[in-house]
Structures are given as structure tokens and as C-alpha cells.
Design a protein around this motif. Structure first.
Motif, mmCIF file in Angstrom:
data_model
loop_
_atom_site.group_PDB
_atom_site.id
_atom_site.type_symbol
_atom_site.label_atom_id
_atom_site.label_comp_id
_atom_site.label_asym_id
_atom_site.label_seq_id
_atom_site.Cartn_x
_atom_site.Cartn_y
_atom_site.Cartn_z
ATOM 1 N N UNK A 142 9.801 -5.940 1.113
ATOM 2 C CA UNK A 142 10.407 -6.592 -0.043
ATOM 3 C C UNK A 142 10.028 -5.864 -1.323
ATOM 4 N N UNK A 143 8.764 -5.448 -1.411
ATOM 5 C CA UNK A 143 8.325 -4.721 -2.604
ATOM 6 C C UNK A 143 8.996 -3.358 -2.700
ATOM 7 N N UNK A 144 9.556 -2.878 -1.609
ATOM 8 C CA UNK A 144 10.241 -1.581 -1.615
ATOM 9 C C UNK A 144 11.748 -1.732 -1.723
ATOM 10 N N UNK A 145 12.205 -2.948 -1.959
ATOM 11 C CA UNK A 145 13.639 -3.193 -2.133
ATOM 12 C C UNK A 145 14.444 -2.977 -0.861
ATOM 13 N N UNK A 150 1.874 -7.301 -0.734
ATOM 14 C CA UNK A 150 2.788 -6.979 -1.825
ATOM 15 C C UNK A 150 2.093 -6.165 -2.903
ATOM 16 N N UNK A 167 1.732 -2.563 -2.104
ATOM 17 C CA UNK A 167 2.940 -1.766 -2.339
ATOM 18 C C UNK A 167 3.122 -1.455 -3.818
ATOM 19 N N UNK A 168 2.430 -2.196 -4.688
ATOM 20 C CA UNK A 168 2.522 -1.947 -6.125
ATOM 21 C C UNK A 168 1.350 -1.143 -6.643
ATOM 22 N N UNK A 203 16.418 -0.607 -10.951
ATOM 23 C CA UNK A 203 15.252 0.112 -10.443
ATOM 24 C C UNK A 203 14.385 0.654 -11.572
ATOM 25 N N UNK A 223 12.444 -2.182 -12.893
ATOM 26 C CA UNK A 223 11.423 -2.538 -11.917
ATOM 27 C C UNK A 223 10.218 -1.622 -12.024
ATOM 28 N N UNK A 230 6.239 -2.364 -13.176
ATOM 29 C CA UNK A 230 5.044 -2.058 -12.388
ATOM 30 C C UNK A 230 4.096 -1.144 -13.133
#
Lengths: 231, 231
Positions: free
Chosen positions: A50-53, B48, B51-52, B150, B153, B157
Motif C-alpha cells: 500500500x505504501x508503494x501504491x 508501513x 516503506x517510508x 506521486x 506523495x 514523505x
DNA sequence: TAAACCGTGATTTTCGAAAATCTGATTGCG
DNA sequence: CGCAATCAGATTTTCGAAAATCACGGTTTA
């Protein structure tokens, strides 16, 4: 490697390859059987995706594969160009002999595998998968010396996102119509090795935009691009 | 809102604010008590955040807050410049009256809150938090019309990543030494409204680089930047 | 008839126990 | 004495059941 990580890799591959098409709901019980894992590792993998779209979540209504559309495709492509052009410029400014050597090597390996591809090779087959891996390795080699882990990270994610639009189309036949992709790769390599930042950047952007244009056909029918008139 | 999402928001805030400092191991049992949640939502939130780039995971050895360093800070800042400059250029090219109005409004609100800040306001206090929110809203308003989900987004981040370096420093006193931050914001706004893409881009990059330079002091002592000599 | 109400079954989400794995210290052996 | 093997405690990871929530169809009521 933990089970959650294995499931993450498998799910990611299935989404990128199109085995799980855009918009498809990802119910947990079927996923459990498909990947042989319990709820926890499954949900962890889905949260990462989800965090990677690649996956979207509707609270209390579960996960589904991120939908695809013409607009999303172009946003992924243009963002990828932004990221990779910047990374390429930095790599050209910083790259040493090793960087050059890895580009030449990756290009050679790509060319060999490209020649090995016959017209009767399946898009999912072993030969084709090796080609994809080397294609990816070549583009990665170009920017590898950029020195920014974040740019490389974003490039990798945007690669995955754009592949969602390219891989399924390969099943059809008239994909690379009248296009000299190996030639584009060679020109890109030569511009990079000659440290021509502006030219390499332009070639890279054109390379991705041309791919995008070729992939537009898949949206020709239902999700209309322009303004609606009568209907 | 599910529990996993709440935990995600709380954990994110605690990492960005520095309450959970870089490198700190995130053991599950303490987290369970701190956030009042079971293993599942905790691990989903951690995945999550991983991933960030706010959390790192060592397989079978658990999670920890992503470490901070001079190199990581500059990579986050320079990547943020790459992303936001591109988004700003697109916004300047595409933005309509509503975009301009939102920038002016956000700048006004930011100025008001900035004036409201006295020298005795705590960095964590309500007044200061409101200032941070409006600062963020102003920078977001500048690029809001870029049209790329994107880019927005990634900007969000990278904002979080860079705040990790800025917020803890505010506790110290000599932070904004001899710097006219409101003036920089005003110049940025005026360049954007005048559709001066190149100038706005330069101002934005300088704005973030100046912040980075001011934050370098925190690395002065232990994690040395240059080559080690004797010790 | 239409709208609101309520079960019922399916699905997601959360929980805590069980299994698997790591860490660090201790023991035994060469 | 040094080093490998072993064990206990701590920690992560995984599992499946339980709780919470949703979707939907049938029923009642105005």
C-alpha cells in the motif's frame, strides 16, 4: 527471510505481472490459500505494498490491487522521468570507471539476451524473464552512481509501477511497432559514457515517453481520456 | 479509522518529533503498552513506516527507528529539492486563480502565527505546533497545483524525513541564527505568483539548503563527517 | 409502494498464545 | 587458556480463534 517478506515479494510480482489485475479485491481467505500464509504476514505484506501504491486499502473493507488508468500511467511515467533524469545527471557527474564498465557490461548482457528472444518466446517464459531482468539492470546501471539511496529507491518503485502497464501488453503482438529499442538503449549508453548530460537526459525521457505512447492503446476503449460529449 | 492506522499516525509523529530518537530499537512489548494495541496493528504500522524510510527492520531482530546521519539528512534534503522544484515548476505552469489564492491565504496564516510566537513558546507547545502546521501548509500550497499525486506523495514523505532533523534542534536556542525565514517565504510566494519558474525554483532550493546548513551543527561532535585520522 | 429496521452471513481487524529464532553466558573440550 | 557447543531467557514471527464491522435481503411500518 521471514514469511511476510516472501509473501511481499510474491504479491508484488503477481501485481506487477498483471496476474492480479488492477482493481481486483484481495480477499484474505483466498490469499491465505494462494500464498500459504496466515493473516499476519499477509497483512504486513499488503501494508507495505500500500505504501508503494501497488495496493489500496479501504478501512474495514479490505485491500484491492491499485486500479490502473491512463492518468495513473502517465503520472508514473512522468514522475519516473523526473527521478531518473536527475539521478542520471548526478551519475554522469560522479560516475567513475567502474560505473562506465557496469553500463557497458549491462548493455552487452541485454543485447545478448535480446538477440536470444525469438518471436515464439512467451512473455512469461524463462527467456523473456531474463530479458526483463537485464533490461532493468541496464537502466539501473545508468543511474547507479548517482549517490542517492532515495532516488534509487523511488526509481525502483516507479519501475514497478510502470511495468504494470507494459508487461500485460506484451502478450499482444503489435507492441513495439516500428521502434528500435536496442538502438535507443545504445544511444543512451553512448551519451552517458560521453558525459553528455543534457543529451542523455533527453534520450531517457524520450525513451520512456515513447513506451508510454505505445501503451496508450490498451486504454483505447472504455476509460475515455478526453472530455465526454454526448454520453 | 482502524487501530492500525491510529498507531501508524502516532508512531509517525513520535519518530518525526524525535520522541523516538534515531536508531532506537522498537521492541514490541513496550510499544504494546505505549500505544495500547496488540501485535498485529503494531506490526502493520511498522511495516508501513519501513516503506517510508522512517523505520528499518532487521529480519528476526525486529524494528528500530531509522538512524540519522549527516549523509542521510542531505540526501533527504536534496531529494526533496528535486521533487519539490519539479512540482513547483509544474504548479507555476498550471496553477489557476484558486492556486494563487491558496498560496496567499496560506502565507497570511503563516505570518500571523509566526508573529504570535513569542520567545518563550515551547517547541512542542500548542502555538508552535500550529506554526509548524501552517508552515507545512504554505509549502504544500505552492506545489498543490502540480497535478501529480506521486510528486505530492513523495514531497510529503520527504517533508517528514527532513523534519526529523529540524524539530529536535528547535529545542536549542541558536537555531535560526541571522536568517530571515519569513522573508524567504515572501520572496518564494512572490516569485511563484509572478510565474517566475526559474527564480522560484532557485529560491526554494536555497531555502531548503540554508535550513540544512543550519542543522549541520547537530552532527558537529560524534558522527564525524570526514576521514578518521588518529582514533 | 417506499423507506426504515433488523437479522444473517461474509469479511476484516484484533488479540494473545504458540512456535521459531536470536542473544549472551556458561560449560566442556582440545 | 582459547574456542566451539549448549542452554536459558528474551524477542520476534506466525497462527487461528474471537471480536468488530459490513453488505445484503427480508420484513415491517407508515
Amino acid at each position: 527471510m521471514t514469511l511476510a517478506e516472501k509473501v511481499y515479494v510474491l504479491l508484488r510480482r503477481d501485481i506487477v505481472s498483471g496476474a492480479l489485475p488492477g482493481g481486483q479485491p484481495l480477499r484474505l481467505e483466498p490469499l491465505r490459500q494462494r500464498y500459504g500464509a496466515g493473516f499476519s504476514p499477509l497483512r504486513e505484506a499488503l501494508n507495505r505494498l500500500q505504501a508503494e501504491r501497488l495496493v489500496v486499502q479501504a478501512p474495514l473493507r479490505g485491500f484491492s490491487v491499485a486500479p490502473i488508468s491512463r492518468a495513473e500511467m502517465w503520472d508514473a511515467i512522468e514522475t519516473r522521468i523526473t527521478i531518473e533524469v536527475e539521478a542520471l545527471r548526478r551519475a554522469i557527474a560522479r560516475g567513475d570507471d567502474g560505473w562506465e564498465a557496469r553500463i557497458v557490461g549491462a548493455f552487452h548482457a541485454l543485447s545478448r539476451q535480446s538477440a536470444r528472444m525469438g518471436p515464439r518466446d512467451q512473455p512469461g517464459g524463462e527467456i523473456h524473464q531474463a530479458l526483463e531482468a537485464r533490461h532493468r539492470a541496464f537502466h539501473r546501471a545508468l543511474i547507479d552512481a548517482c549517490g542517492s539511496p532515495r532516488l534509487l529507491d523511488y526509481a525502483e518503485r516507479l519501475h514497478a509501477e510502470t511495468e504494470r502497464y507494459r508487461l500485460p501488453v506484451l502478450a499482444g503482438d503489435g507492441a513495439g511497432a516500428a521502434r528500435d529499442v536496442p538502438g535507443e538503449h545504445r544511444a543512451l549508453m553512448e551519451a552517458a559514457l560521453a558525459r553528455g548530460a543534457n543529451q542523455a537526459a533527453a534520450l531517457l525521457a524520450a525513451h520512456y515517453r515513447r513506451t508510454g505512447a505505445a501503451l496508450e492503446a490498451q486504454f483505447a476503449d472504455s476509460p475515455a481520456p478526453a472530455k465526454p460529449e454526448t454520453a
